[in-house]
Design a protein around this motif. Structure first.
Motif, PDB file in Angstrom:
ATOM      1  N   ASN A   1      41.295  46.974 -24.431  1.00 24.76           N
ATOM      2  CA  ASN A   1      40.347  47.425 -23.416  1.00 24.76           C
ATOM      3  C   ASN A   1      39.772  46.217 -22.684  1.00 24.76           C
ATOM      4  O   ASN A   1      39.523  45.184 -23.303  1.00 24.76           O
ATOM      5  CB  ASN A   1      39.202  48.202 -24.067  1.00 24.76           C
ATOM      6  CG  ASN A   1      39.620  49.630 -24.382  1.00 24.76           C
ATOM      7  OD1 ASN A   1      40.781  49.999 -24.217  1.00 24.76           O
ATOM      8  ND2 ASN A   1      38.692  50.428 -24.838  1.00 24.76           N
TER       9      ASN A   1
ATOM     10  N   PHE B   1      44.325  57.814 -19.209  1.00 24.58           N
ATOM     11  CA  PHE B   1      43.542  56.906 -20.056  1.00 24.58           C
ATOM     12  C   PHE B   1      43.439  57.465 -21.473  1.00 24.58           C
ATOM     13  O   PHE B   1      43.638  56.759 -22.450  1.00 24.58           O
ATOM     14  CB  PHE B   1      42.143  56.705 -19.453  1.00 24.58           C
ATOM     15  CG  PHE B   1      41.356  55.627 -20.132  1.00 24.58           C
ATOM     16  CD1 PHE B   1      41.524  54.290 -19.777  1.00 24.58           C
ATOM     17  CD2 PHE B   1      40.454  55.938 -21.141  1.00 24.58           C
ATOM     18  CE1 PHE B   1      40.807  53.287 -20.420  1.00 24.58           C
ATOM     19  CE2 PHE B   1      39.736  54.941 -21.785  1.00 24.58           C
ATOM     20  CZ  PHE B   1      39.906  53.618 -21.425  1.00 24.58           C
TER      21      PHE B   1
ATOM     22  N   HIS C   1      43.642  52.723 -15.458  1.00 23.35           N
ATOM     23  CA  HIS C   1      42.280  52.842 -14.945  1.00 23.35           C
ATOM     24  C   HIS C   1      41.555  53.966 -15.669  1.00 23.35           C
ATOM     25  O   HIS C   1      42.112  55.039 -15.866  1.00 23.35           O
ATOM     26  CB  HIS C   1      42.349  53.148 -13.435  1.00 23.35           C
ATOM     27  CG  HIS C   1      41.121  52.727 -12.721  1.00 23.35           C
ATOM     28  ND1 HIS C   1      39.948  53.428 -12.817  1.00 23.35           N
ATOM     29  CD2 HIS C   1      40.885  51.678 -11.890  1.00 23.35           C
ATOM     30  CE1 HIS C   1      39.031  52.818 -12.081  1.00 23.35           C
ATOM     31  NE2 HIS C   1      39.574  51.752 -11.510  1.00 23.35           N
ATOM     32  N   ASN C   2      40.283  53.716 -16.035  1.00 17.03           N
ATOM     33  CA  ASN C   2      39.567  54.749 -16.801  1.00 17.03           C
ATOM     34  C   ASN C   2      39.215  55.982 -15.966  1.00 17.03           C
ATOM     35  O   ASN C   2      38.829  57.015 -16.509  1.00 17.03           O
ATOM     36  CB  ASN C   2      38.340  54.183 -17.525  1.00 17.03           C
ATOM     37  CG  ASN C   2      37.320  53.609 -16.569  1.00 17.03           C
ATOM     38  OD1 ASN C   2      37.315  53.954 -15.385  1.00 17.03           O
ATOM     39  ND2 ASN C   2      36.466  52.725 -17.071  1.00 17.03           N
TER      40      ASN C   2
ATOM     41  N   HIS D   1      38.641  49.536 -18.841  1.00 21.23           N
ATOM     42  CA  HIS D   1      39.980  50.000 -18.465  1.00 21.23           C
ATOM     43  C   HIS D   1      40.896  49.529 -19.597  1.00 21.23           C
ATOM     44  O   HIS D   1      40.434  48.849 -20.501  1.00 21.23           O
ATOM     45  CB  HIS D   1      40.431  49.395 -17.136  1.00 21.23           C
ATOM     46  CG  HIS D   1      39.464  49.641 -16.020  1.00 21.23           C
ATOM     47  ND1 HIS D   1      39.168  50.899 -15.564  1.00 21.23           N
ATOM     48  CD2 HIS D   1      38.725  48.781 -15.276  1.00 21.23           C
ATOM     49  CE1 HIS D   1      38.272  50.810 -14.589  1.00 21.23           C
ATOM     50  NE2 HIS D   1      37.992  49.537 -14.400  1.00 21.23           N
TER      51      HIS D   1
END
Ligand code: D5M
Ligand code: FE
Ligand code: ZN
Length: 502
Positions: free
Chosen positions: A171, A200, A193-194, A176
């Motif tokens: 992370n 994710f 990308h979160n 992200h």
């Protein structure tokens, strides 16, 4: 629309139409209902991809008379019928079953393969074998047919479409995910990308050294992932099973915590000499007993083990095992090693050597296979793996634990590898070939090691963890592991049942 419902069906590789969606959403507990429905459809014989409203109606109708239990939940009764009876019980009588010769075949076994001398070049060949086998599976996925070598990512302007082994995933400080993946030609850095919530979330279960496909777009030196593809398995068609098979593991004979009386009861039951009518009826059509490792407690497995042993000699432990198993009549017994057995520790573990277990080898119907191995029981492909890698997966993937080995088994099937993480607790031999890739899709996936029963059907595959015949050990007290003891999983003509011998 309720994203959670959609997500469940997406994960099960099922499409649902609007009418089906509305009917599911109307249910009181729609998510649980969706789980039961997926389970039911997974077990059906048809190769279904689009779930229609009519199918939901059929399922609802069926459940008015036959309440489906969707999750494994042991209760304090002798036989627990898990309600997964998908066979239409051909009811071949016992005498007829006994007359049919065993159709037993070893499909994959690493015991007799040549072993390496551990040089660095072997290590390279091992990873290359893993990569090539999994890449071949990934290339069959529609999204990856146009994949290209990673060295070309820099020079091409189109969509990134590559297959690679995960070197590292972590992370970032902005939460992200950054992942480095590699193929024979180079490596790339991928950002997940979160805000891409579903991707994710899926990436939470990616582990080091597994092989995946990545689709994305370039942004500077980074690739922003839009999709990640696992080798996965298609839904398999369920076969009709007209016999029963029993699955055990982790007997730990020789340990002071081995449950001698319970195991004796089990042996009497399997011979038809113990239990009520229903239990004896089940015993009557058992043709196979599969043992997924830790037959004995072994010696020198952990510090001060001798203080917890009643039989301190490995030969005598196997002699005792032979006394128990030698009493079993007319059943084929398939025996694979675990980390407590007298096989080499590194996986693949060759079959328990005859040298240590001479009396076991004298048993007429015993078959000795490696860990892992793939055998056919009257046509039912059964993948046997002790489960050492479960310790690594439980440590690494959020939500996976020793208590939920069904989730771990599902991850391994989707990754098509029994021990994806290299270099942690699971010792892996650097063979020229990676024998832990799941090349063939089994009908049954049988594991042990965690000492806790679990069962789930995933895309038509029966995933079984068979618990233990050892009560809680000092080690397990420290880690708060509560074993399920002497609770034996049985596939009774296709229906999953648990028999208790406590
Ligand atoms: O494993 C018995 C139990 O102990 C099983 O629940 C796994 C757990 N176990 C064993 N070794 C480890 C390590 N190294 N880490 C975490 N958990 C572990 P058995 O193989 O029968 O000893
Ligand atoms: Fe064990
Ligand atoms: Zn074990």
């Amino acid at each position: 629309m309720n994203d959670d419902i959609i997500l469940k069906f997406t994960n099960a590789e099922l499409l649902i139409d609007d009418s089906a969606y509305k009917k599911i959403e109307q249910q009181e507990n729609s998510l649980q209902f969706a789980d039961s429905l997926i389970q039911d459809v997974s077990g059906s014989k048809s190769d279904l991809f689009i779930l229609t409203g009519a199918i939901v109606d059929q399922f609802l109708q069926k459940n008015i008379t036959n309440q489906i239990i969707s999750n494994y939940s042991p209760e304090n009764v002798g036989v627990i019928d898990e309600g997964y009876d998908s066979s239409d019980n051909g009811n071949i009588s016992q005498s007829k079953l006994m007359d049919i010769p065993f159709n037993f075949e070893v499909l994959q076994d690493a015991s007799k393969k040549s072993y390496t001398n551990g040089e660095i070049k072997d290590f390279t060949s091992y990873f290359n074998s893993r990569f090539q086998k999994l890449k071949a599976l990934l290339l069959k996925k529609p999204g990856l047919r146009d994949s290209y070598p990673m060295k070309d990512v820099g020079v091409r302007d189109d969509v990134v479409n590559v297959i690679g082994m995960v070197n590292d995933i972590r992370n970032t400080k902005n939460n992200h995910k950054i992942m480095e993946i590699e193929d024979e030609t180079g490596f790339i850095t991928v950002l997940i990308h979160n805000e891409n919530h579903s991707l994710f979330e899926m990436a939470e279960s990616i582990v080091k050294d597994e092989v995946i496909g990545v689709i994305g777009s370039k942004k500077g030196t980074l690739v922003i992932a839009s999709d990640i593809i696992h080798p996965s398995v298609p839904r398999i068609e369920e076969k009709k099973m007209d016999f029963s098979a029993v699955f055990i593991s982790d007997i730990h004979i020789g340990s002071s915590t081995f449950l001698d009386k319970e195991f004796q009861r089990f042996i009497k039951w399997i011979n038809g000499d113990f239990g009520d009518e229903e239990q004896r009826n089940i015993a009557n059509d058992v043709r196979y007993l599969v043992i997924a490792g830790d037959v004995v407690d072994g010696i020198g497995i952990y510090p001060h083990q001798e203080e917890e042993l009643t039989i301190k000699n490995i030969y005598e432990q196997y002699e005792e095992a032979a006394r128990f198993l030698g009493d079993i009549n007319d059943i084929k017994i398939v025996i694979a090693p675990g980390n407590h057995d007298a096989s080499r520790l590194a996986e693949p573990q060759p079959a328990i050597p005859e040298h240590y277990a001479a009396d076991l080898y004298k048993i007429k119907n015993a078959e000795f296979v490696s860990n892992p191995s793939l055998v056919s029981l009257d046509g039912f492909k059964t993948l046997i793996y002790h489960g050492r890698s479960f310790d690594d997966i439980a440590m690494t993937i959020n939500g996976c634990s020793h208590q939920t080995s069904d989730l771990i088994m599902r991850e391994l099937i989707e990754k098509r590898h029994l021990a994806p993480i290299y270099g942690e607790r699971t010792p892996l031999a650097s063979e020229f070939e990676d024998h832990l890739v799941i090349d063939e899709i089994p009908d049954i996936f049988h594991t042990g090691h965690v000492h806790i029963n679990a069962y789930k059907k995933h895309k038509g595959i029966h995933m079984i963890n068979s618990g233990t015949f050892q009560s809680q050990t000092e080690f397990q007290k420290i880690y708060n592991i509560m074993p399920t003891c002497a609770e034996v999983p049985v596939l009774n003509r296709g229906a999953f049942k648990i028999l208790k011998f406590t």
